[in-house]
Design an enzyme around this catalytic site. Structure first.
Site, PDB file in Angstrom:
ATOM      1  N   TRP A   1       1.003  -1.096  -0.248  1.00  0.00           N
ATOM      2  CA  TRP A   1       0.105   0.143  -0.025  1.00  0.00           C
ATOM      3  C   TRP A   1       0.889   1.347   0.083  1.00  0.00           C
ATOM      4  CZ3 TRP A   1      -4.220  -1.437  -1.717  1.00  0.00           C
ATOM      5  CH2 TRP A   1      -4.892  -2.712  -1.440  1.00  0.00           C
TER       6      TRP A   1
ATOM      7  N   ASP B   1      -1.826   6.701   5.607  1.00  0.00           N
ATOM      8  CA  ASP B   1      -2.747   5.795   5.562  1.00  0.00           C
ATOM      9  C   ASP B   1      -2.983   5.021   6.759  1.00  0.00           C
ATOM     10  OD1 ASP B   1      -4.449   3.754   4.722  1.00  0.00           O
ATOM     11  OD2 ASP B   1      -3.229   3.374   3.070  1.00  0.00           O
TER      12      ASP B   1
ATOM     13  N   LYS C   1     -12.291  -1.988   7.059  1.00  0.00           N
ATOM     14  CA  LYS C   1     -11.617  -2.686   8.154  1.00  0.00           C
ATOM     15  C   LYS C   1     -12.040  -2.364   9.427  1.00  0.00           C
ATOM     16  CE  LYS C   1      -8.588  -3.343   4.587  1.00  0.00           C
ATOM     17  NZ  LYS C   1      -7.640  -2.475   3.694  1.00  0.00           N
TER      18      LYS C   1
HETATM   19  C1  PLP Z   1      -7.184  -1.983   2.508  1.00  0.00           C
HETATM   20  C2  PLP Z   1      -6.150  -0.923   2.551  1.00  0.00           C
HETATM   21  C3  PLP Z   1      -6.080  -0.082   1.358  1.00  0.00           C
HETATM   22  C4  PLP Z   1      -6.889  -0.403  -0.013  1.00  0.00           C
HETATM   23  O1  PLP Z   1      -8.151   0.319   0.361  1.00  0.00           O
HETATM   24  P1  PLP Z   1      -9.220   0.637  -0.690  1.00  0.00           P
HETATM   25  O2  PLP Z   1     -10.419   1.167   0.159  1.00  0.00           O
HETATM   26  O3  PLP Z   1      -9.729  -0.740  -1.396  1.00  0.00           O
HETATM   27  O4  PLP Z   1      -8.620   1.430  -1.552  1.00  0.00           O
HETATM   28  C5  PLP Z   1      -4.901   0.811   1.359  1.00  0.00           C
HETATM   29  N1  PLP Z   1      -4.411   1.033   2.465  1.00  0.00           N
HETATM   30  C6  PLP Z   1      -4.248   0.022   3.496  1.00  0.00           C
HETATM   31  C7  PLP Z   1      -3.375  -0.050   4.460  1.00  0.00           C
HETATM   32  C8  PLP Z   1      -5.193  -0.919   3.609  1.00  0.00           C
HETATM   33  O5  PLP Z   1      -5.525  -1.766   4.519  1.00  0.00           O
END
Ligand code: PLP
Length: 360
Positions: free
Chosen positions: A102, A172, A196
């Site tokens: 990511w 993020d 999540k």
């Molecule tokens: C799941 C995840 C993503 C992707 O998220 P989307 O909502 O599918 O774009 C990005 N960064 C992290 C840390 C994630 O766990």
């Protein structure tokens, strides 16, 4: 009905209280004669839902007044582009720490808009640690500094934040938001896909310091400009209304059922602590990440034998412990134990693994 213990990395388990409450209100929400799904986002009833959702999030996370909360769409993945579009507009440079897929995707997207600089990486050891950061290599003129706070695939998390001085720290936090208290004032932007720890897919939450809004690059599409959403209370266009409603219920669950973020963090640390302790003492299973970088949300582990890994995942699923396979890029296993995974689920999984150990 029999519900499984769901260790999915996302979309993931939701608190049963939330699902039951939503089920009870599915056909009619609070004497409106309609479902939240059917409701105009401009109605008084819906405005109260989104307002309450923001109010609760601000309270639970102690978000300072000089931050805006935005309810957007497009996932965390859209933020990989939205961040540079809005922030990479002074020096045109940004620092990134590469701690996994990511983080790498965020970096690649940043590189499309300016000079993205990878200040450190843990790619040499399949991202199973957080690299040591040397502030001497940070760019003092960078428009922002980006980290992925919790690395969902590899199970690592930053044990301390880099000191970026005046450069806004952007993170993020998709897989760790609401898992324990964080000091929002240390960040310029915190963004997270909701699927999540906050609710269903379709909602992306952005917490942004006000001074970072309104300096988007000229080519920025209207929908990708934070200002558009900040000026319109996340109602420039139709927001993901039902996901926001579920997010509000999740926040009510945290506040009223669990007793706040400190309590939740205590529970999360207990769950993760139990599981790591088991792995560290097991003769068959082994954690792939060492202290102090271990995530309390995503715990990858292996047996060291791919065939045995597969056998374990299959056998676990048959016994009601589902989605334990590791990410397709790394294999092995991973137990995602987000907020809504009860302590009982972790205990039962450990018991199952103990039985499995005896049989192999
Ligand atoms: C799941 C995840 C993503 C992707 O998220 P989307 O909502 O599918 O774009 C990005 N960064 C992290 C840390 C994630 O766990």
């Amino acid at each position: 009905m029999s519900r499984v213990f769901n260790f999915s990395p996302g979309p993931s388990v939701l608190p049963e209280w939330v699902l039951e409450k939503a089920a009870g209100e599915l056909l009619e929400f609070c004497d409106t004669g309609q479902s939240v799904m059917e409701m105009s986002h401009r109605s008084v009833e819906y405005k109260n839902i989104i307002k309450d959702c923001e109010k609760l999030l601000r309270k639970i996370m102690s978000i300072p007044d000089n931050y805006k909360v935005l309810f957007l769409q497009g996932g965390a993945s859209s933020q990989f582009a939205m961040v540079p579009l809005n922030l990479m507009n002074n020096s045109g440079k940004a620092d990134y720490v590469i701690t996994g897929q990511w983080a790498k995707k965020a970096y690649s997207e940043g590189a499309k808009f300016g000079k993205a600089n990878a200040v450190a990486s843990s790619a040499d050891k399949v991202f199973n640690y957080i690299p040591k950061l040397d502030p001497a290599v940070f760019d003092k003129d960078a428009d922002y500094f980006h980290i992925c706070l919790n690395n969902t695939i590899y199970g690592t998390k930053f044990d301390k934040l880099p000191d970026t001085g005046k450069v806004p720290l952007v993170t993020d936090a998709s897989s760790c938001i609401l898992s324990e208290p964080i000091d929002v004032s240390k960040f310029g932007i915190i963004y997270a896909g909701a699927q999540k720890n906050m609710g269903p897919a379709g909602l992306t939450v952005v917490i942004i310091r006000e001074d970072l809004i309104g300096n988007a690059r000229e080519e920025t599409p209207t929908m990708f400009d934070y200002k558009t959403h900040a000026d319109n209370g996340s109602m420039y266009n139709t927001p993901p209304t039902y996901s926001i409603y579920i997010c509000k219920l999740v926040l009510e669950w945290i506040e009223n059922r669990v007793g706040g973020l400190e309590k939740l963090a205590e529970l999360n640390r207990k769950k993760a602590g139990m599981f790591y302790e088991y792995l560290d003492n097991s003769s068959v299973f082994k954690a792939t990440v060492e202290n102090p970088h271990r995530s309390i949300m995503n715990i990858p582990f292996v047996t060291g034998d791919e065939i045995l890994d597969k056998r374990f995942v299959t056998s676990a699923a048959k016994n009601g412990f589902v989605n334990l396979e590791g990410h397709r890029s790394v294999g092995g296993m991973r137990a995602s134990i987000y907020n809504a995974m009860p302590l009982e689920g972790v205990k039962k999984l450990i018991e199952f693994m103990e039985r499995f150990e005896k049989e192999v």
